[in-house]
Enzyme design. Structure first.
Site, mmCIF file in Angstrom:
data_model
loop_
_atom_site.group_PDB
_atom_site.id
_atom_site.type_symbol
_atom_site.label_atom_id
_atom_site.label_comp_id
_atom_site.label_asym_id
_atom_site.label_seq_id
_atom_site.Cartn_x
_atom_site.Cartn_y
_atom_site.Cartn_z
ATOM 1 N N LYS A 196 -9.576 3.133 -2.724
ATOM 2 C CA LYS A 196 -10.047 2.607 -1.444
ATOM 3 C C LYS A 196 -11.373 3.244 -1.052
ATOM 4 O O LYS A 196 -11.535 4.474 -1.122
ATOM 5 C CB LYS A 196 -8.996 2.855 -0.362
ATOM 6 C CG LYS A 196 -9.322 2.228 0.985
ATOM 7 C CD LYS A 196 -8.231 2.516 2.000
ATOM 8 C CE LYS A 196 -8.547 1.878 3.347
ATOM 9 N NZ LYS A 196 -7.537 2.221 4.372
ATOM 10 N N CYS A 247 -5.532 -2.099 2.867
ATOM 11 C CA CYS A 247 -5.376 -1.952 4.310
ATOM 12 C C CYS A 247 -6.483 -2.694 5.046
ATOM 13 O O CYS A 247 -6.739 -3.865 4.785
ATOM 14 C CB CYS A 247 -5.345 -0.467 4.674
ATOM 15 S SG CYS A 247 -4.916 -0.116 6.403
ATOM 16 N N GLU A 277 0.832 -1.212 0.000
ATOM 17 C CA GLU A 277 0.000 0.000 0.000
ATOM 18 C C GLU A 277 0.868 1.264 0.000
ATOM 19 O O GLU A 277 1.927 1.297 0.616
ATOM 20 C CB GLU A 277 -0.882 -0.018 1.255
ATOM 21 C CG GLU A 277 -1.745 1.220 1.440
ATOM 22 C CD GLU A 277 -2.391 1.291 2.811
ATOM 23 O OE1 GLU A 277 -3.302 2.108 2.985
ATOM 24 O OE2 GLU A 277 -1.989 0.508 3.712
#
Length: 528
Positions: A355, A408, A290
């Site tokens: 995201k 995440c 990430e």
């Protein structure tokens, strides 16, 4: 033996003042040992009965006042549990200590205080349904189970260290997550571990105690048979190389380190793994973690050119990166996303995922404009916070297999993995370097792994600071890099299962348990 249990339960039930508060706080804190990296799950058979006995002693002139007394105990139990299980969050505030260090005690204590409110509601609800005898075991499991469900969904949700993970983290006990998910397993765990409280009753309900023991044995037998009957199968089309660069967080964001970081990624991905190593050509898919760069990859053509030159023909790269776009409103402002890019062997970005589920106070601030006006900012120090993506995606690789991207902590939400299209595997990129060598990365990896069991899908996971891994469709870890280790994880992509009962029912079977427990709490034997 029963007299000893009776004496112990009486001391807990009749405890008052600081002793009562200390028992609740201590039992909650010790319960955190059931979670990774310790995974001492039998400890809940000691601490949860203490919670039951404390609720037994919740007194009041009315049922409502008794519930208020139970809520106070539940709050202390929850505060102890979350403080002992989530203290590592404070490490993130030390990365940029000059700016955020003063917030560390507020974060370490503040989050457990908020989460403890959910446990308080669960204890209060249990007390409202409380009756002497075996029924109170199911009242406890119902009340706390519903509060755990609410914790995982309300106010953006945080199901971290839900009690079901105590069992789900054990590969043989956790296979039932393929049927009822971790949310259903939470109800089961609460009922099973509350049952030993009955040993202190004048007339222990032996059928309920036997049922709890048989439930654990049944979970183990189901898992053992499921794993024994299904060796891992692989997709020969896709050789995967997962990078764990272990770059310190305070270095990772420095623009002056951009060349060093790229050199690390390239050289580490290309390092020798054996006498016949061919570097990048050993893999069909390379995965970097990430927010891998201190720059916007989509706006840095020289970086894309270097990546394209490094990739072997037919090899693809998936990497996390911040993405930015200018607004079309003439303001000159820009929006930024925590994104994931699929890059082809010519250096072109083939696909992008933004995201969706952002981390409060990490990637955005609630009431962003107002709090920024007060001088506060989120840990990423991105002015205005990150924007949220607008769609879940399934991304197809040039080689054919398709994956669901999870950035995440999106991997800890069972619903984040759902969608209209079923992928061939899950791909999780994360940056746990924020939390150093603490229990946090272990807990994150353990919870992400349960998504593979629920979905019947393999997972490829790249973490900057650990723990990177390749997991098969039954949650078996085929290979991994240890926390704090710099290296790569190589392997063939495991094959997916066709479907699990969990996915076939859209993960809703956990709703069976509240109805079952209400029935068990309310049932009364007929009088002769």
């Amino acid at each position: 033996m029963s007299r000893r249990f009776e004496a112990l339960a009486a001391r807990v039930t009749l405890a008052q003042g600081w002793r009562r508060s200390g028992l609740a706080l201590g039992a909650g804190a010790v319960s955190a040992l059931a979670m990774a990296p310790f995974s001492v799950w039998p400890i809940l058979a000691v601490t949860v009965p203490v919670a039951v006995w404390l609720i037994d002693g919740a007194s009041g002139t009315t049922r409502l006042r008794s519930a208020s007394s139970a809520a106070a105990i539940g709050f202390l139990f929850g505060f102890g549990y979350f403080l002992a299980g989530l203290w590592w969050i404070g490490s993130a505030f030390l990365v940029d200590a000059d700016v955020f260090g003063w917030l560390l005690p507020f974060a370490v204590a503040g989050l457990p205080l908020l989460l403890g409110l959910f446990t308080a509601v669960g204890f209060a609800l249990a007390r409202l349904l409380w009756t002497p005898g075996w029924r109170r075991i199911f009242a406890f499991a119902l009340g706390v189970g519903l509060s755990e469900l609410a914790r995982g969904h309300l106010f953006t949700g945080l199901p971290w260290n839900s009690f079901g993970y105590a069992l789900a983290d054990q590969i043989w006990l956790g296979q039932i997550a393929s049927v009822i998910g971790v949310e259903g397993l939470t109800y089961v765990a609460l009922a099973v571990f509350a049952a030993p409280a009955l040993l202190a009753d004048p007339r222990p309900a032996r059928p309920v105690l036997a049922l709890a023991a048989l439930t654990l044995a049944g979970l183990g037998a189901f898992g053992a048979v499921r794993l024994w009957a299904a060796p891992t199968e692989f997709d020969e089309r896709l050789r995967v190389r997962v990078l764990q660069p272990d770059i310190p967080q305070d270095v990772k964001t420095q623009d002056s380190a951009r060349d060093t970081i790229m050199d690390t990624y390239i050289s580490l991905t290309d390092e020798a793994k054996g006498p016949k190593n061919r570097g990048f050509a050993d893999a069909d898919l390379v995965v970097w973690p990430e927010s891998a760069f201190p720059f916007l990859l989509s706006r840095t053509p020289e970086a894309l050119t270097r990546i394209g030159a490094s990739l072997a023909p037919g090899t693809s790269l998936v990497t996390g990166s911040i993405r930015g776009e200018r607004r079309n409103d003439g303001s000159g402002a820009a929006d930024y996303w925590n994104a994931l890019h699929l890059v082809g062997d010519d250096g072109a970005i083939l696909s992008t995922y933004d995201k969706i589920h952002l981390v409060p106070f990490g990637e955005y601030l609630p009431f962003q404009s107002f709090l920024e006006w007060l001088g506060l900012e989120q840990l990423t120090r991105q002015r205005g916070g990150f924007a949220s993506g607008d769609r879940r995606a399934v991304i197809a690789l040039p080689q054919g297999p398709r994956f669901r991207p999870l950035i995440c902590y999106e991997a800890i939400f069972p619903e984040e993995v759902a969608g209209d299209e079923r992928p061939d595997f899950l791909l999780n990129v994360t940056n746990d370097a924020w939390f150093g060598r603490t229990p946090g990365p272990y807990q994150h990896a353990a919870q992400a792994r349960v998504r593979s069991i629920e979905q019947g899908l393999p997972m490829v996971r790249s973490a900057n600071g650990g723990i990177s891994s390749i997991v098969d469709s039954y949650g078996r870890i085929l290979d991994h890099a240890r926390l704090g280790e710099r290296g790569v994880v190589d392997g063939l992509l495991p094959r997916p299962l066709k479907e699990t009962i969990f996915t076939a029912t859209n993960g809703r079977l956990h709703l069976f348990f509240p109805f079952l427990f209400v029935f068990l709490v309310c049932i009364r034997p007929r009088r002769r």
